[in-house]
Design a protein around this motif. Structure first.
Motif, PDB file in Angstrom:
ATOM      1  N   PRO A  59      95.004  50.364   8.841  1.00 58.67           N
ATOM      2  CA  PRO A  59      95.282  50.477  10.279  1.00 58.67           C
ATOM      3  C   PRO A  59      96.764  50.629  10.622  1.00 58.67           C
ATOM      4  O   PRO A  59      97.100  51.066  11.720  1.00 58.67           O
ATOM      5  CB  PRO A  59      94.721  49.174  10.859  1.00 58.67           C
ATOM      6  CG  PRO A  59      94.666  48.222   9.715  1.00 58.67           C
ATOM      7  CD  PRO A  59      94.456  49.054   8.482  1.00 58.67           C
ATOM      8  N   VAL A  60      97.667  50.327   9.691  1.00 59.97           N
ATOM      9  CA  VAL A  60      99.098  50.363   9.982  1.00 59.97           C
ATOM     10  C   VAL A  60      99.846  51.382   9.114  1.00 59.97           C
ATOM     11  O   VAL A  60     100.728  52.071   9.592  1.00 59.97           O
ATOM     12  CB  VAL A  60      99.723  48.959   9.801  1.00 59.97           C
ATOM     13  CG1 VAL A  60     101.231  48.993   9.937  1.00 59.97           C
ATOM     14  CG2 VAL A  60      99.122  47.978  10.797  1.00 59.97           C
ATOM     15  N   ASP A  64     102.099  58.347   1.384  1.00 59.69           N
ATOM     16  CA  ASP A  64     102.810  59.597   1.153  1.00 59.69           C
ATOM     17  C   ASP A  64     103.294  59.554  -0.298  1.00 59.69           C
ATOM     18  O   ASP A  64     104.425  59.155  -0.569  1.00 59.69           O
ATOM     19  CB  ASP A  64     103.981  59.711   2.144  1.00 59.69           C
ATOM     20  CG  ASP A  64     104.723  61.034   2.037  1.00 59.69           C
ATOM     21  OD1 ASP A  64     104.339  61.867   1.192  1.00 59.69           O
ATOM     22  OD2 ASP A  64     105.688  61.233   2.794  1.00 59.69           O
ATOM     23  N   GLY A  65     102.403  59.900  -1.234  1.00 61.84           N
ATOM     24  CA  GLY A  65     102.719  59.765  -2.654  1.00 61.84           C
ATOM     25  C   GLY A  65     102.864  58.302  -3.007  1.00 61.84           C
ATOM     26  O   GLY A  65     101.954  57.505  -2.769  1.00 61.84           O
ATOM     27  N   GLU A  66     104.016  57.922  -3.537  1.00 60.37           N
ATOM     28  CA  GLU A  66     104.272  56.518  -3.879  1.00 60.37           C
ATOM     29  C   GLU A  66     104.868  55.758  -2.698  1.00 60.37           C
ATOM     30  O   GLU A  66     105.084  54.553  -2.774  1.00 60.37           O
ATOM     31  CB  GLU A  66     105.228  56.434  -5.079  1.00 60.37           C
ATOM     32  CG  GLU A  66     104.621  56.968  -6.352  1.00 60.37           C
ATOM     33  CD  GLU A  66     105.608  57.000  -7.506  1.00 60.37           C
ATOM     34  OE1 GLU A  66     106.747  56.532  -7.352  1.00 60.37           O
ATOM     35  OE2 GLU A  66     105.228  57.509  -8.565  1.00 60.37           O
ATOM     36  N   ASN A  67     105.131  56.453  -1.613  1.00 65.48           N
ATOM     37  CA  ASN A  67     105.718  55.824  -0.432  1.00 65.48           C
ATOM     38  C   ASN A  67     104.643  55.454   0.572  1.00 65.48           C
ATOM     39  O   ASN A  67     103.574  56.054   0.600  1.00 65.48           O
ATOM     40  CB  ASN A  67     106.727  56.760   0.235  1.00 65.48           C
ATOM     41  CG  ASN A  67     107.874  57.113  -0.689  1.00 65.48           C
ATOM     42  OD1 ASN A  67     108.327  56.284  -1.473  1.00 65.48           O
ATOM     43  ND2 ASN A  67     108.342  58.336  -0.617  1.00 65.48           N
ATOM     44  N   LEU A  68     104.962  54.476   1.399  1.00 67.38           N
ATOM     45  CA  LEU A  68     104.116  54.129   2.536  1.00 67.38           C
ATOM     46  C   LEU A  68     104.878  54.492   3.797  1.00 67.38           C
ATOM     47  O   LEU A  68     106.097  54.354   3.855  1.00 67.38           O
ATOM     48  CB  LEU A  68     103.812  52.624   2.548  1.00 67.38           C
ATOM     49  CG  LEU A  68     102.881  52.112   1.475  1.00 67.38           C
ATOM     50  CD1 LEU A  68     102.748  50.589   1.590  1.00 67.38           C
ATOM     51  CD2 LEU A  68     101.517  52.762   1.573  1.00 67.38           C
ATOM     52  N   ARG A  69     104.164  54.941   4.814  1.00 67.59           N
ATOM     53  CA  ARG A  69     104.775  55.262   6.106  1.00 67.59           C
ATOM     54  C   ARG A  69     104.230  54.309   7.163  1.00 67.59           C
ATOM     55  O   ARG A  69     103.050  53.958   7.129  1.00 67.59           O
ATOM     56  CB  ARG A  69     104.475  56.700   6.515  1.00 67.59           C
ATOM     57  CG  ARG A  69     105.176  57.719   5.649  1.00 67.59           C
ATOM     58  CD  ARG A  69     105.006  59.125   6.198  1.00 67.59           C
ATOM     59  NE  ARG A  69     105.838  60.054   5.465  1.00 67.59           N
ATOM     60  CZ  ARG A  69     107.091  60.350   5.779  1.00 67.59           C
ATOM     61  NH1 ARG A  69     107.656  59.790   6.827  1.00 67.59           N
ATOM     62  NH2 ARG A  69     107.784  61.202   5.065  1.00 67.59           N
ATOM     63  N   ILE A  70     105.119  53.932   8.082  1.00 70.82           N
ATOM     64  CA  ILE A  70     104.729  53.067   9.192  1.00 70.82           C
ATOM     65  C   ILE A  70     105.521  53.500  10.428  1.00 70.82           C
ATOM     66  O   ILE A  70     106.701  53.838  10.327  1.00 70.82           O
ATOM     67  CB  ILE A  70     104.980  51.570   8.871  1.00 70.82           C
ATOM     68  CG1 ILE A  70     104.501  50.675  10.006  1.00 70.82           C
ATOM     69  CG2 ILE A  70     106.431  51.310   8.548  1.00 70.82           C
ATOM     70  CD1 ILE A  70     104.535  49.181   9.671  1.00 70.82           C
ATOM     71  N   ASP A  71     104.845  53.559  11.577  1.00 69.86           N
ATOM     72  CA  ASP A  71     105.510  53.825  12.852  1.00 69.86           C
ATOM     73  C   ASP A  71     105.886  52.484  13.459  1.00 69.86           C
ATOM     74  O   ASP A  71     105.030  51.595  13.571  1.00 69.86           O
ATOM     75  CB  ASP A  71     104.586  54.578  13.813  1.00 69.86           C
ATOM     76  CG  ASP A  71     104.313  56.003  13.363  1.00 69.86           C
ATOM     77  OD1 ASP A  71     105.115  56.546  12.574  1.00 69.86           O
ATOM     78  OD2 ASP A  71     103.308  56.586  13.814  1.00 69.86           O
TER      79      ASP A  71
END
Length: 167
Positions: A59-60, A64-71
Motif C-alpha cells: 500500500p505504500v 523499482d529493481g532493487e530500489n523501493l519508491r515512496i511518495d
C-alpha cells in the motif's frame, strides 16, 4: 521482499513441503525445487517442481529493481523553507530525510541502503516529494499567500514551457 517460507501439500506426499522463498524475489519469477515434482509417465526419475511467485503490491511502496519508491507529502512551508521529515522504511523503522529549501514537487531524494535486499546487498529508498496544500486555509494564511503572490507576480513558473514549445 524479505523472503520467507511457504508450505505446500503435493498430491504425491501426505506431509507438506517447505519451500524457501529468497529475499528480493521478483513478481512472476520461477523457483525450481529439484526432485520434488511428479514422476515421469514412463516410470523414470522424479522431475522438478517449478513454482511461479506472485508478489502482492504494497500500500505504500512500489518496487523499482532493487530500489523501493515512496511518495512523501510535505507542506508548502516545508518545501519553501526546507525541513527534516521522517519516512517509514520496509523494516518498520523511520529514517530522517532532509528536504532542501525550495524543493519542487516531484523531486526524488535517495536514502541509501533501505531498499530491497537481494543476494546480500540492499537497494535504496527513493523518496518522491509531493507538495500538498491544506483542505482548510485559515484567513491569516490566506492573507500571507496573497501577499506572497503580490510580491512574486512578475515571476512566471511556466515561462520555460512557452520557450520549449516555441511559443
Amino acid at each position: 521482499m524479505k523472503g520467507g517460507e511457504v508450505a505446500l501439500t503435493l498430491k504425491s506426499s501426505a506431509k507438506p513441503l517447505n519451500i524457501a522463498i529468497p529475499a528480493g524475489v521478483n513478481d512472476q519469477q520461477k523457483i525450481r525445487v529439484r526432485g520434488k515434482g511428479e514422476a515421469s509417465m514412463t516410470g523414470g526419475a522424479t522431475g522438478d517442481l517449478v513454482l511461479t511467485v506472485t508478489v502482492s503490491s504494497h500500500p505504500v511502496y512500489t518496487r523499482d529493481g532493487e530500489n523501493l519508491r515512496i511518495d512523501v507529502p510535505i507542506s508548502v512551508p516545508e518545501a519553501v523553507l526546507g525541513a527534516t521529515v521522517e519516512v517509514p522504511t520496509l523494516d518498520g523503522e523511520r529514517v530522517k530525510v532532509k528536504i532542501p529549501a525550495n524543493t519542487p514537487s516531484g523531486r526524488v531524494l535517495r536514502v541509501r541502503g533501505h531498499g530491497v535486499a537481494v543476494k546480500g546487498k540492499k537497494g535504496d529508498l527513493l523518496v518522491t516529494i509531493q507538495i500538498v496544500t491544506p483542505d482548510i486555509i485559515p484567513d491569516k494564511v490566506r492573507k500571507l499567500a496573497e501577499e506572497w503572490k503580490a510580491l512574486t507576480e512578475e515571476e512566471n513558473p511556466r515561462e520555460f514551457l512557452y520557450t520549449k514549445a516555441g511559443l
